[in-house]
Write a protein that holds these residues in place. Structure first.
Motif, mmCIF file in Angstrom:
data_model
loop_
_atom_site.group_PDB
_atom_site.id
_atom_site.type_symbol
_atom_site.label_atom_id
_atom_site.label_comp_id
_atom_site.label_asym_id
_atom_site.label_seq_id
_atom_site.Cartn_x
_atom_site.Cartn_y
_atom_site.Cartn_z
ATOM 1 N N SER A 63 2.161 10.991 1.355
ATOM 2 C CA SER A 63 2.264 11.817 0.151
ATOM 3 C C SER A 63 1.191 11.474 -0.872
ATOM 4 O O SER A 63 0.678 10.349 -0.914
ATOM 5 C CB SER A 63 3.644 11.603 -0.501
ATOM 6 N N LEU A 64 0.873 12.446 -1.719
ATOM 7 C CA LEU A 64 -0.070 12.277 -2.823
ATOM 8 C C LEU A 64 -1.449 11.841 -2.348
ATOM 9 O O LEU A 64 -2.162 11.125 -3.042
ATOM 10 C CB LEU A 64 0.483 11.281 -3.862
ATOM 11 N N ARG A 65 -1.819 12.248 -1.140
ATOM 12 C CA ARG A 65 -3.144 11.977 -0.552
ATOM 13 C C ARG A 65 -3.463 10.489 -0.541
ATOM 14 O O ARG A 65 -4.569 10.064 -0.880
ATOM 15 C CB ARG A 65 -4.231 12.747 -1.304
ATOM 16 N N ARG A 66 -2.501 9.689 -0.142
ATOM 17 C CA ARG A 66 -2.716 8.259 -0.008
ATOM 18 C C ARG A 66 -2.777 7.906 1.473
ATOM 19 O O ARG A 66 -2.055 8.486 2.296
ATOM 20 C CB ARG A 66 -1.602 7.474 -0.703
ATOM 21 N N TYR A 67 -3.646 6.949 1.810
ATOM 22 C CA TYR A 67 -3.814 6.517 3.190
ATOM 23 C C TYR A 67 -3.106 5.181 3.404
ATOM 24 O O TYR A 67 -3.020 4.349 2.498
ATOM 25 C CB TYR A 67 -5.292 6.388 3.543
ATOM 26 N N VAL A 68 -2.628 4.995 4.631
ATOM 27 C CA VAL A 68 -1.895 3.775 4.982
ATOM 28 C C VAL A 68 -2.442 3.244 6.296
ATOM 29 O O VAL A 68 -2.670 4.005 7.242
ATOM 30 C CB VAL A 68 -0.385 4.061 5.143
ATOM 31 N N ILE A 69 -2.677 1.918 6.363
ATOM 32 C CA ILE A 69 -2.940 1.266 7.643
ATOM 33 C C ILE A 69 -1.893 0.173 7.826
ATOM 34 O O ILE A 69 -1.511 -0.507 6.870
ATOM 35 C CB ILE A 69 -4.373 0.680 7.728
ATOM 36 N N ILE A 70 -1.396 0.013 9.059
ATOM 37 C CA ILE A 70 -0.373 -0.993 9.359
ATOM 38 C C ILE A 70 -0.806 -1.785 10.579
ATOM 39 O O ILE A 70 -1.155 -1.206 11.613
ATOM 40 C CB ILE A 70 1.008 -0.349 9.611
ATOM 41 N N ASN A 71 -0.784 -3.088 10.475
ATOM 42 C CA ASN A 71 -1.148 -3.992 11.560
ATOM 43 C C ASN A 71 -0.107 -3.871 12.677
ATOM 44 O O ASN A 71 1.066 -4.210 12.500
ATOM 45 C CB ASN A 71 -1.201 -5.422 11.021
ATOM 46 N N PRO A 128 -0.622 2.225 -8.086
ATOM 47 C CA PRO A 128 -1.885 1.476 -8.029
ATOM 48 C C PRO A 128 -2.863 2.176 -7.100
ATOM 49 O O PRO A 128 -2.464 2.870 -6.172
ATOM 50 C CB PRO A 128 -1.460 0.113 -7.457
ATOM 51 N N GLN A 129 -4.154 1.957 -7.333
ATOM 52 C CA GLN A 129 -5.154 2.533 -6.429
ATOM 53 C C GLN A 129 -4.991 1.979 -5.017
ATOM 54 O O GLN A 129 -5.173 2.690 -4.035
ATOM 55 C CB GLN A 129 -6.562 2.209 -6.937
ATOM 56 N N ALA A 130 -4.675 0.702 -4.915
ATOM 57 C CA ALA A 130 -4.510 0.067 -3.611
ATOM 58 C C ALA A 130 -3.375 -0.954 -3.666
ATOM 59 O O ALA A 130 -3.166 -1.627 -4.677
ATOM 60 C CB ALA A 130 -5.798 -0.620 -3.168
ATOM 61 N N ILE A 131 -2.640 -1.022 -2.565
ATOM 62 C CA ILE A 131 -1.580 -2.015 -2.375
ATOM 63 C C ILE A 131 -1.875 -2.730 -1.063
ATOM 64 O O ILE A 131 -2.032 -2.077 -0.026
ATOM 65 C CB ILE A 131 -0.190 -1.349 -2.294
ATOM 66 N N ILE A 132 -1.960 -4.059 -1.093
ATOM 67 C CA ILE A 132 -2.248 -4.825 0.116
ATOM 68 C C ILE A 132 -1.157 -5.872 0.323
ATOM 69 O O ILE A 132 -1.014 -6.805 -0.467
ATOM 70 C CB ILE A 132 -3.627 -5.502 0.048
ATOM 71 N N ILE A 175 -12.181 -6.702 4.223
ATOM 72 C CA ILE A 175 -12.125 -5.571 3.314
ATOM 73 C C ILE A 175 -12.797 -5.992 2.016
ATOM 74 O O ILE A 175 -12.426 -7.000 1.417
ATOM 75 C CB ILE A 175 -10.663 -5.153 3.032
ATOM 76 N N ASN A 176 -13.801 -5.226 1.591
ATOM 77 C CA ASN A 176 -14.536 -5.537 0.372
ATOM 78 C C ASN A 176 -14.110 -4.560 -0.722
ATOM 79 O O ASN A 176 -14.430 -3.382 -0.649
ATOM 80 C CB ASN A 176 -16.037 -5.454 0.643
ATOM 81 N N LEU A 177 -13.390 -5.054 -1.717
ATOM 82 C CA LEU A 177 -12.941 -4.225 -2.822
ATOM 83 C C LEU A 177 -13.789 -4.529 -4.051
ATOM 84 O O LEU A 177 -13.942 -5.690 -4.434
ATOM 85 C CB LEU A 177 -11.464 -4.489 -3.123
ATOM 86 N N ILE A 178 -14.336 -3.493 -4.651
ATOM 87 C CA ILE A 178 -15.248 -3.655 -5.778
ATOM 88 C C ILE A 178 -14.629 -3.024 -7.020
ATOM 89 O O ILE A 178 -14.299 -1.841 -7.028
ATOM 90 C CB ILE A 178 -16.605 -3.001 -5.487
ATOM 91 N N ASP A 179 -14.464 -3.835 -8.072
ATOM 92 C CA ASP A 179 -13.947 -3.328 -9.335
ATOM 93 C C ASP A 179 -14.998 -2.497 -10.050
ATOM 94 O O ASP A 179 -16.198 -2.620 -9.797
ATOM 95 C CB ASP A 179 -13.532 -4.490 -10.253
ATOM 96 N N ASN A 180 -14.529 -1.686 -10.985
ATOM 97 C CA ASN A 180 -15.452 -0.881 -11.777
ATOM 98 C C ASN A 180 -16.426 -1.735 -12.575
ATOM 99 O O ASN A 180 -17.521 -1.290 -12.919
ATOM 100 C CB ASN A 180 -14.669 0.030 -12.733
ATOM 101 N N ASP A 181 -16.024 -2.976 -12.900
ATOM 102 C CA ASP A 181 -16.908 -3.854 -13.667
ATOM 103 C C ASP A 181 -17.816 -4.697 -12.773
ATOM 104 O O ASP A 181 -18.538 -5.572 -13.245
ATOM 105 C CB ASP A 181 -16.092 -4.773 -14.582
ATOM 106 N N GLY A 182 -17.782 -4.445 -11.432
ATOM 107 C CA GLY A 182 -18.676 -5.136 -10.519
ATOM 108 C C GLY A 182 -18.083 -6.345 -9.820
ATOM 109 O O GLY A 182 -18.704 -6.896 -8.914
ATOM 110 N N MET A 195 -1.791 -1.953 4.329
ATOM 111 C CA MET A 195 -2.656 -1.601 3.209
ATOM 112 C C MET A 195 -2.493 -0.119 2.921
ATOM 113 O O MET A 195 -2.496 0.710 3.828
ATOM 114 C CB MET A 195 -4.115 -1.917 3.534
ATOM 115 N N GLU A 196 -2.358 0.189 1.650
ATOM 116 C CA GLU A 196 -2.183 1.575 1.228
ATOM 117 C C GLU A 196 -3.143 1.838 0.076
ATOM 118 O O GLU A 196 -3.296 0.989 -0.802
ATOM 119 C CB GLU A 196 -0.735 1.772 0.783
ATOM 120 N N PHE A 197 -3.796 2.983 0.087
ATOM 121 C CA PHE A 197 -4.798 3.222 -0.948
ATOM 122 C C PHE A 197 -5.016 4.716 -1.138
ATOM 123 O O PHE A 197 -4.742 5.528 -0.254
ATOM 124 C CB PHE A 197 -6.112 2.534 -0.591
ATOM 125 N N GLU A 198 -5.530 5.065 -2.302
ATOM 126 C CA GLU A 198 -5.791 6.474 -2.579
ATOM 127 C C GLU A 198 -7.081 6.925 -1.903
ATOM 128 O O GLU A 198 -7.987 6.120 -1.639
ATOM 129 C CB GLU A 198 -5.861 6.719 -4.085
#
Length: 228
Positions: A63-71, A128-132, A175-182, A195-198
């Protein structure tokens, strides 16, 4: 009178129930396309076909165009459930598996069989944008809990990830996650349970906009021969 599978799909809403080794249960609403995709992926690995490699991760859109990956190494059972549309409200609502959303008037509380109440989220602005959710425990300094929550990530920081999960290119190790502030974070993919993310983390632009930008007119390239 019997109905076809296509007709049945229009009458129901599908829900994916995933039971994990540690006892947790994750519930996600999925559409018919994602249901068929997962059924084919799992079905192909349930017939002893040696030509197919083992799946490391299940992935799908919820739902809400969120993607999910499950180990898959952490999964005990996957069940495809359905409810008739006329019997439910908010068929495309998002189920708050990790209870990360505070109660609000735009959320719908739903009590489960064991008396626990979880929330169905109707707007993505509360998520949240991402849940891990990972295999580790919370660090001694209490810097973060499990699951990890991210709210200020750069759009497109997970570019090409879907190609990796589809075996088009090698799967990344971190997984490399980059904040808006770098500020950058690297998380071991092997240690991720879920892992779930928009979708914005996959594309810097809307996928439809990218297609439009890539289109060209032959008149823009005078003298070129585009015929085979």
């Amino acid at each position: 009178m019997e109905i076809t599978a296509a007709q049945f799909d229009k009458l129901v809403a599908y829900t994916l129930r995933v039971e994990m080794i540690n006892g947790k249960v994750f519930i996600y609403r999925i559409d018919t396309e994602n249901k068929e995709y997962l059924m084919n992926k799992l079905g192909g690995r349930s017939e002893g076909d040696e030509a197919k490699d083992n799946l490391q991760f299940l992935y799908f859109e919820t739902s809400l165009r969120r993607y999910v990956i499950i180990n898959t190494a952490e999964i005990v059972r996957v069940t495809f459930c359905f409810d008739f549309l006329e019997q439910i409200e908010n068929a495309n609502a998002y189920y708050d598996n990790f209870k990360v959303v505070e109660k609000d008037t735009s959320l719908v509380a739903k009590e489960s069989a064991d008396g626990d109440t979880s929330l169905y989220v109707l707007e993505d602005e509360y998520l949240p944008q991402a849940i891990i959710y990972h295999k580790g425990t919370s660090p001694e300094d209490n810097y973060d809990a499990n699951p990890l929550l991210y709210d200020s990530l750069s759009e497109g920081c997970l570019g090409l990830f879907m190609l990796e999960l589809d075996d088009e290119i090698p799967l990344r190790q971190f997984i490399n996650l980059i904040d808006n502030d770098g500020e950058e974070t690297f998380i071991s993919l092997e240690q991720i349970i879920l892992m779930e993310f928009e979708s914005k983390l996959l594309y810097e632009n809307n996928p439809e906009e990218i297609i439009e930008e890539d289109e060209f007119n032959e008149d823009d390239f005078p003298g070129e021969n585009f015929e085979e």
